[in-house]
Design a protein around this motif. Sequence first.
Motif, short mmCIF file in Angstrom:
data_model
loop_
_atom_site.label_atom_id
_atom_site.label_comp_id
_atom_site.label_asym_id
_atom_site.label_seq_id
_atom_site.Cartn_x
_atom_site.Cartn_y
_atom_site.Cartn_z
N ILE A 96 49.08 41.61 30.83
CA ILE A 96 49.36 40.18 31.02
C ILE A 96 49.43 39.84 32.50
O ILE A 96 48.92 38.80 32.94
CB ILE A 96 50.67 39.82 30.30
N GLU A 97 50.02 40.74 33.29
CA GLU A 97 50.08 40.52 34.73
C GLU A 97 48.67 40.50 35.33
O GLU A 97 48.36 39.64 36.18
CB GLU A 97 50.91 41.64 35.38
N TRP A 98 47.83 41.41 34.90
CA TRP A 98 46.43 41.43 35.37
C TRP A 98 45.71 40.14 34.98
O TRP A 98 44.98 39.56 35.79
CB TRP A 98 45.70 42.64 34.78
N ASP A 99 45.94 39.68 33.76
CA ASP A 99 45.30 38.46 33.28
C ASP A 99 45.70 37.26 34.14
O ASP A 99 44.87 36.41 34.48
CB ASP A 99 45.69 38.22 31.82
N ARG A 100 46.97 37.20 34.53
CA ARG A 100 47.43 36.09 35.38
C ARG A 100 46.80 36.15 36.77
O ARG A 100 46.43 35.13 37.34
CB ARG A 100 48.96 36.14 35.50
N LYS A 101 46.64 37.36 37.31
CA LYS A 101 45.99 37.50 38.61
C LYS A 101 44.52 37.10 38.54
O LYS A 101 43.99 36.47 39.46
CB LYS A 101 46.12 38.95 39.11
N GLU A 102 43.86 37.48 37.45
CA GLU A 102 42.45 37.13 37.27
C GLU A 102 42.26 35.61 37.26
O GLU A 102 41.26 35.10 37.74
CB GLU A 102 41.92 37.73 35.97
N GLU A 103 43.23 34.92 36.71
CA GLU A 103 43.16 33.46 36.62
C GLU A 103 43.04 32.83 38.01
O GLU A 103 42.43 31.77 38.17
CB GLU A 103 44.41 32.91 35.91
N LEU A 104 43.60 33.50 39.01
CA LEU A 104 43.64 32.95 40.36
C LEU A 104 42.42 33.34 41.19
O LEU A 104 42.22 32.81 42.29
CB LEU A 104 44.91 33.42 41.08
N LEU A 105 41.60 34.26 40.68
CA LEU A 105 40.44 34.74 41.43
C LEU A 105 39.20 33.92 41.11
O LEU A 105 39.11 33.29 40.05
CB LEU A 105 40.19 36.21 41.11
N PRO A 106 38.21 33.89 42.00
CA PRO A 106 36.99 33.12 41.75
C PRO A 106 36.25 33.63 40.51
O PRO A 106 36.35 34.81 40.15
CB PRO A 106 36.15 33.35 43.01
N ASN A 107 35.51 32.74 39.89
CA ASN A 107 34.74 33.09 38.71
C ASN A 107 33.41 33.71 39.14
O ASN A 107 32.48 33.00 39.55
CB ASN A 107 34.49 31.85 37.85
#
Length: 811
Positions: A289-300
């Motif tokens: 879940i922590e990784w998923d939240r960080k991914e949300e903030l990174l460019p697509n």
Amino acid sequence: MKFIGLDVSFLILSTLTALWNAGAQDSCADRCGELLGTCSCQVTCQSLGICCSDYKEFCLQISPYSGSLMGGKDFLINNTAFKASSVLKCRFKQQIMTSGYVDNDGKAHCISPLLYETGFIPFEVSTNNGSTFPYSGTWLSVHHNKVSDGEKCTLVNETKWQYYGTPSTGGNLTLTWTHQTLAATHVNIEVWGYQETGDSYSENWMAEWKYLYTLAREIPNTGKYSFIPVPTEGNYSAWHFGILRIIPSKYLDGQSNILSIWSSEHALAWHLEKDFRNDPNAWATAKCIEWDRKEELLPNFLEEIIDCPCTLAQARADTGRFHTDYGCDIEKGSVCTYHPGAVHCVRAIQASPQYGAGQQCCYDSTGTQILTHDSTGGSTPDRGHDWGSAPFLKPPRIPGFSHWLYDVISFYYCCLWSDNCDFYMKRRPSSDCRTYRPPRAASAFGDPHFLTFDGLNFTFNGLGEYTLVESDLTSLRVQGRTQQAHLSNGTWAQGTGLSAVAMQENNSDVIEVRYSEDLNLEVLLNQRVLSFSEQTWMDLKGLFLYSTPDQNITVMFSSGAGVEIRGSGGFLTLTVLLPEKFINHTRGLFGVMNGNPEDDYTFKNKTTMSVHSSPQQVFEFGASWAIENGTSLFTYDTEFLLNSFFYGEKHNASFLPVFTPNEDPADPLVKDMLSLCGSDPFCRFDVLTTRSLQVGSSTRLSHQNHKLLVEHLKPVISCGWLEHPTNGKKNDTNYLLGTTINFTCNVGYELTGSQERTCQVSGAWSGDTPQCRPVTAIKQVIIIGSVFGIVGLAVLARLGYLCRKQSVHKK
């Protein structure tokens, strides 16, 4: 520096011979690779006999020539002896220093450093403790997973290491290594972790391998160590991905760039904190879940990666842009651990331009692409390309390790250590193939015969050096050299074949593939003959280079252009693959790539002639594409090559080939030729001109391979992924033209919309989106009635009457 100015250099050499004898010759100290006033320090000097007298002293030859980018490998300097009292320093890229040593035989050794890049790395050697560095050579830094297993220490039962602490996984762990690699009686085993710090996709984003702690100290160097791991405490538990290093115990903890043996990189389950041991699923779920939240903030990054080929045949044919993923290889038994149901996966060769991301494409036994929407065995794109990408050095372009940090350890969090794979697949969905466009292929083989990108075929057997294809789009140049064929009686045939091909794109390295004078196949990198004895894959400047065990050579340029070369019947067979962005941007013997063969006979002066021109006219067209010395990419490092091609004509106008060989029924070879060749005109031509059935057979095979390649590269229409309806299912996962997919609903639901949908030529699905809606009570009665018939309806009606009667009594 290219050896183009040979005429000038030879004039200098001839006029200054007296100076040589007088001892005024130049030195190669600090000058390796240069052409000097009185002699040469270039690699070609040896075969030409014009080396400076100290060339072998200062221009280093080493063995082994390659090793892992993790460093720690001892390599020997073969051609120079040093005094035992010399204090050796080895400097890589003019900045990374390691200590060398002189062995009892007077041979110098260097230790390779930890690098964050792959490819040929320049190094220099000092014998005076770093005051001067007159000796130089190159070291090949290799992706950690592409070095031989014998160079690494082995995690026995690696899966156990990476699942340690999860249910039913515990006990001893064992590490083995080749103890002779380390000249020490006792060793230390260290734990290292990898991290990337700073702001993502910024200048301060940095990569670091960091020493964490020593797992075992002063243990006997027996080549084996077993232990029961205990959970780490404090800051160490924050490192979830890392590696082990074995070093002689005389060195300091964490000392950099010393003789060492590394393990494979791996998930550090065995060293994680107590919380992981107590409840691995909960611990991993939190990390997922922590990784998923960080991914949300990174460019697509998904928007800029190339789409996958639609079929397995396309994926294996598009060798300029895709290469086998060694984790799922059909040639090695399709052991696809992370992609169940797949038989083969490929990776996009080039990382995406802005974010350095990678693409992966997996296929099932029918050749259909597997998507993560349908299966956990589907292909997943990568935020960090597994092979890294130039200019390397910074995240997310570190070969192997950026990929591990962003795409692999997260897979452990979400899919392997917990049951949250939906999080991972949401961030790493498969790309389908709706925007994929296959490349166009052109080939040359035999005596030689040309098949252009647009499908025109002709024979041009001139003698010389010619432009096969060039492009103003990327300054791509592919040049071919032809030589006369030998007849079996030792005389020359009135035909030629490709003996060398040289190529470059923009300012990339120059690759040349050629037959040597003793008919061995050679690959030259910037005029130096390469050895594939240690590495079959090389990351080079502006390109990747790959050689199969039977010496099929593939060059993959950064534009996606691919060149395949193999030896066949004493000549080279060449195939060039160009993506569609090269349309209307090519010229040369392979014509103008635009789908129109009518303009493929475009001369160098841009005039054209009819596709129905005579063989003699085609010969004139071919001759117009002779290259010049000033633009030649070839290496002229023998007297024969100098006299025949450098000083000689680029197109030998005095050589006239056979334009149309005579098929004389009285010729005893004709019967065997017809049996071998059938209707293949190229095979028949080559048998008659070379008087060799073997040459004809090679030509026939090359022609068949080209036709098969073109067939595999035909465009395929995809309508894109179709979702099954909620509370329903579909019967197929193939989304290509002509496929019909049927939909059904679960019990208690009825289908609205289309029951079946077909992929159409337009790239759209027929029909409407199906839905499964709950069946109403009265419809359930009707449905049941249809099942049980009239008797069933009567029973149901009676039951309904009794129910209503009972209801009245209750009221």
